[in-house]
Design a protein around this motif. Structure first.
Motif, PDB file in Angstrom:
ATOM      1  N   GLY A  71       0.804  -1.220   0.000  1.00 42.18           N
ATOM      2  CA  GLY A  71       0.000   0.000   0.000  1.00 42.18           C
ATOM      3  C   GLY A  71       0.831   1.261   0.000  1.00 42.18           C
ATOM      4  O   GLY A  71       1.840   1.368  -0.697  1.00 42.18           O
ATOM      5  N   SER A  72       0.422   2.238   0.801  1.00 40.62           N
ATOM      6  CA  SER A  72       1.048   3.554   0.757  1.00 40.62           C
ATOM      7  C   SER A  72       2.485   3.532   1.268  1.00 40.62           C
ATOM      8  O   SER A  72       3.323   4.289   0.787  1.00 40.62           O
ATOM      9  CB  SER A  72       0.230   4.553   1.569  1.00 40.62           C
ATOM     10  OG  SER A  72       0.220   4.197   2.921  1.00 40.62           O
ATOM     11  N   TYR A  73       2.793   2.669   2.241  1.00 33.19           N
ATOM     12  CA  TYR A  73       4.178   2.593   2.727  1.00 33.19           C
ATOM     13  C   TYR A  73       5.101   2.095   1.617  1.00 33.19           C
ATOM     14  O   TYR A  73       6.200   2.607   1.430  1.00 33.19           O
ATOM     15  CB  TYR A  73       4.285   1.660   3.932  1.00 33.19           C
ATOM     16  CG  TYR A  73       3.511   2.130   5.127  1.00 33.19           C
ATOM     17  CD1 TYR A  73       3.880   3.287   5.804  1.00 33.19           C
ATOM     18  CD2 TYR A  73       2.410   1.429   5.583  1.00 33.19           C
ATOM     19  CE1 TYR A  73       3.173   3.729   6.905  1.00 33.19           C
ATOM     20  CE2 TYR A  73       1.693   1.861   6.685  1.00 33.19           C
ATOM     21  CZ  TYR A  73       2.078   3.008   7.342  1.00 33.19           C
ATOM     22  OH  TYR A  73       1.375   3.444   8.418  1.00 33.19           O
ATOM     23  N   THR A  76       5.521   4.854  -0.988  1.00 30.27           N
ATOM     24  CA  THR A  76       6.407   5.906  -0.489  1.00 30.27           C
ATOM     25  C   THR A  76       7.859   5.449  -0.528  1.00 30.27           C
ATOM     26  O   THR A  76       8.752   6.204  -0.924  1.00 30.27           O
ATOM     27  CB  THR A  76       6.014   6.294   0.952  1.00 30.27           C
ATOM     28  OG1 THR A  76       4.636   6.657   0.967  1.00 30.27           O
ATOM     29  CG2 THR A  76       6.852   7.441   1.455  1.00 30.27           C
ATOM     30  N   PHE A  77       8.121   4.202  -0.137  1.00 29.80           N
ATOM     31  CA  PHE A  77       9.482   3.666  -0.170  1.00 29.80           C
ATOM     32  C   PHE A  77      10.023   3.635  -1.595  1.00 29.80           C
ATOM     33  O   PHE A  77      11.174   4.005  -1.840  1.00 29.80           O
ATOM     34  CB  PHE A  77       9.500   2.259   0.446  1.00 29.80           C
ATOM     35  CG  PHE A  77      10.840   1.603   0.400  1.00 29.80           C
ATOM     36  CD1 PHE A  77      11.861   2.025   1.220  1.00 29.80           C
ATOM     37  CD2 PHE A  77      11.072   0.555  -0.482  1.00 29.80           C
ATOM     38  CE1 PHE A  77      13.108   1.425   1.173  1.00 29.80           C
ATOM     39  CE2 PHE A  77      12.305  -0.060  -0.539  1.00 29.80           C
ATOM     40  CZ  PHE A  77      13.325   0.376   0.294  1.00 29.80           C
ATOM     41  N   GLU A  78       9.199   3.213  -2.546  1.00 23.01           N
ATOM     42  CA  GLU A  78       9.626   3.195  -3.952  1.00 23.01           C
ATOM     43  C   GLU A  78       9.996   4.590  -4.425  1.00 23.01           C
ATOM     44  O   GLU A  78      10.996   4.768  -5.132  1.00 23.01           O
ATOM     45  CB  GLU A  78       8.510   2.652  -4.843  1.00 23.01           C
ATOM     46  CG  GLU A  78       8.308   1.176  -4.771  1.00 23.01           C
ATOM     47  CD  GLU A  78       7.153   0.718  -5.644  1.00 23.01           C
ATOM     48  OE1 GLU A  78       6.461   1.571  -6.258  1.00 23.01           O
ATOM     49  OE2 GLU A  78       6.940  -0.493  -5.721  1.00 23.01           O
ATOM     50  N   ARG A  79       9.198   5.591  -4.067  1.00 18.70           N
ATOM     51  CA  ARG A  79       9.470   6.964  -4.509  1.00 18.70           C
ATOM     52  C   ARG A  79      10.724   7.529  -3.855  1.00 18.70           C
ATOM     53  O   ARG A  79      11.483   8.253  -4.490  1.00 18.70           O
ATOM     54  CB  ARG A  79       8.271   7.879  -4.219  1.00 18.70           C
ATOM     55  CG  ARG A  79       7.003   7.513  -4.968  1.00 18.70           C
ATOM     56  CD  ARG A  79       7.255   7.356  -6.458  1.00 18.70           C
ATOM     57  NE  ARG A  79       6.197   6.676  -7.160  1.00 18.70           N
ATOM     58  CZ  ARG A  79       6.142   5.373  -7.419  1.00 18.70           C
ATOM     59  NH1 ARG A  79       7.092   4.581  -7.004  1.00 18.70           N
ATOM     60  NH2 ARG A  79       5.152   4.857  -8.105  1.00 18.70           N
ATOM     61  N   ILE A  80      10.944   7.213  -2.595  1.00 23.68           N
ATOM     62  CA  ILE A  80      12.153   7.688  -1.912  1.00 23.68           C
ATOM     63  C   ILE A  80      13.398   7.111  -2.573  1.00 23.68           C
ATOM     64  O   ILE A  80      14.386   7.816  -2.808  1.00 23.68           O
ATOM     65  CB  ILE A  80      12.098   7.351  -0.405  1.00 23.68           C
ATOM     66  CG1 ILE A  80      11.051   8.221   0.293  1.00 23.68           C
ATOM     67  CG2 ILE A  80      13.457   7.529   0.251  1.00 23.68           C
ATOM     68  CD1 ILE A  80      10.764   7.828   1.721  1.00 23.68           C
ATOM     69  N   VAL A  81      13.366   5.824  -2.890  1.00 27.44           N
ATOM     70  CA  VAL A  81      14.508   5.184  -3.554  1.00 27.44           C
ATOM     71  C   VAL A  81      14.719   5.799  -4.933  1.00 27.44           C
ATOM     72  O   VAL A  81      15.851   6.113  -5.323  1.00 27.44           O
ATOM     73  CB  VAL A  81      14.291   3.649  -3.646  1.00 27.44           C
ATOM     74  CG1 VAL A  81      15.311   3.013  -4.564  1.00 27.44           C
ATOM     75  CG2 VAL A  81      14.366   3.026  -2.266  1.00 27.44           C
TER      76      VAL A  81
END
Length: 173
Positions: A71-73, A76-81
């Protein structure tokens, strides 16, 4: 000449009849089958999904269990990387410094970014309900390839010139 005309007329009738009426053949059991322009039997790549309805039409849709890695976590992790890769890719070439720590972080993020991207492809193209064994084997293959890539980049970083220096040398060659 007359025999040639008769043969061509017969050939034309044979060809036209192939277009007009389907070819009827008998299979092994003696049952007639209609075959029209089929070179091979129809084969499905995947078996049809289960045709089972659970409950009634008035039952509410089940709410899936929440998990922190979905989900959103996960998004968010994919976008940060992905965003973290931008400065790490440009900085060694723009600043001119080759720091082994920055090189190691770049390699780590590349491995994580690739793993997450291929995992998303596996999740999209191999649904667990439909092909559970294929999905499991693809996940294990992905893990093996990720580990192999990580070990290869580690060896390249420690025993050779490193990723950014290799890119710099190829760029200037």
């Amino acid at each position: 000449m007359a025999s040639f005309m008769r043969q061509s007329s017969l050939l034309r009738q044979t060809c036209l009849s192939a277009f007009r009426q389907p070819l009827v053949t008998k299979n092994v059991t003696g049952v007639s089958q209609v075959v029209a322009f089929h070179a091979s039997a129809k084969k499905q790549i995947l078996p049809p999904p289960q045709q089972v309805i659970q409950g009634t039409m008035n039952d509410p849709a089940p709410i899936p269990e929440s998990h922190p890695s979905e989900g959103s976590y996960h998004w968010t992790f994919e976008r940060i990387v992905s965003v973290g890769l931008i400065p790490l890719t440009i900085a060694p070439f723009a600043a001119g410094s080759l720091n082994p720590v920055m090189d190691a972080v770049l390699c780590s993020l590349l491995v994580v970014h690739s793993h997450v991207g291929f995992q998303a492809s596996i999740i999209d193209y191999f649904p667990e309900r439909r092909v559970p064994k294929t999905r499991t084997s693809m996940n294990w293959l992905l893990r093996a390839m990720t580990l192999t890539t990580a070990v290869g980049l580690y060896e390249f970083e420690t025993n050779d010139v490193g990723l950014t220096e290799a890119i710099r040398r190829v760029w200037k060659a």
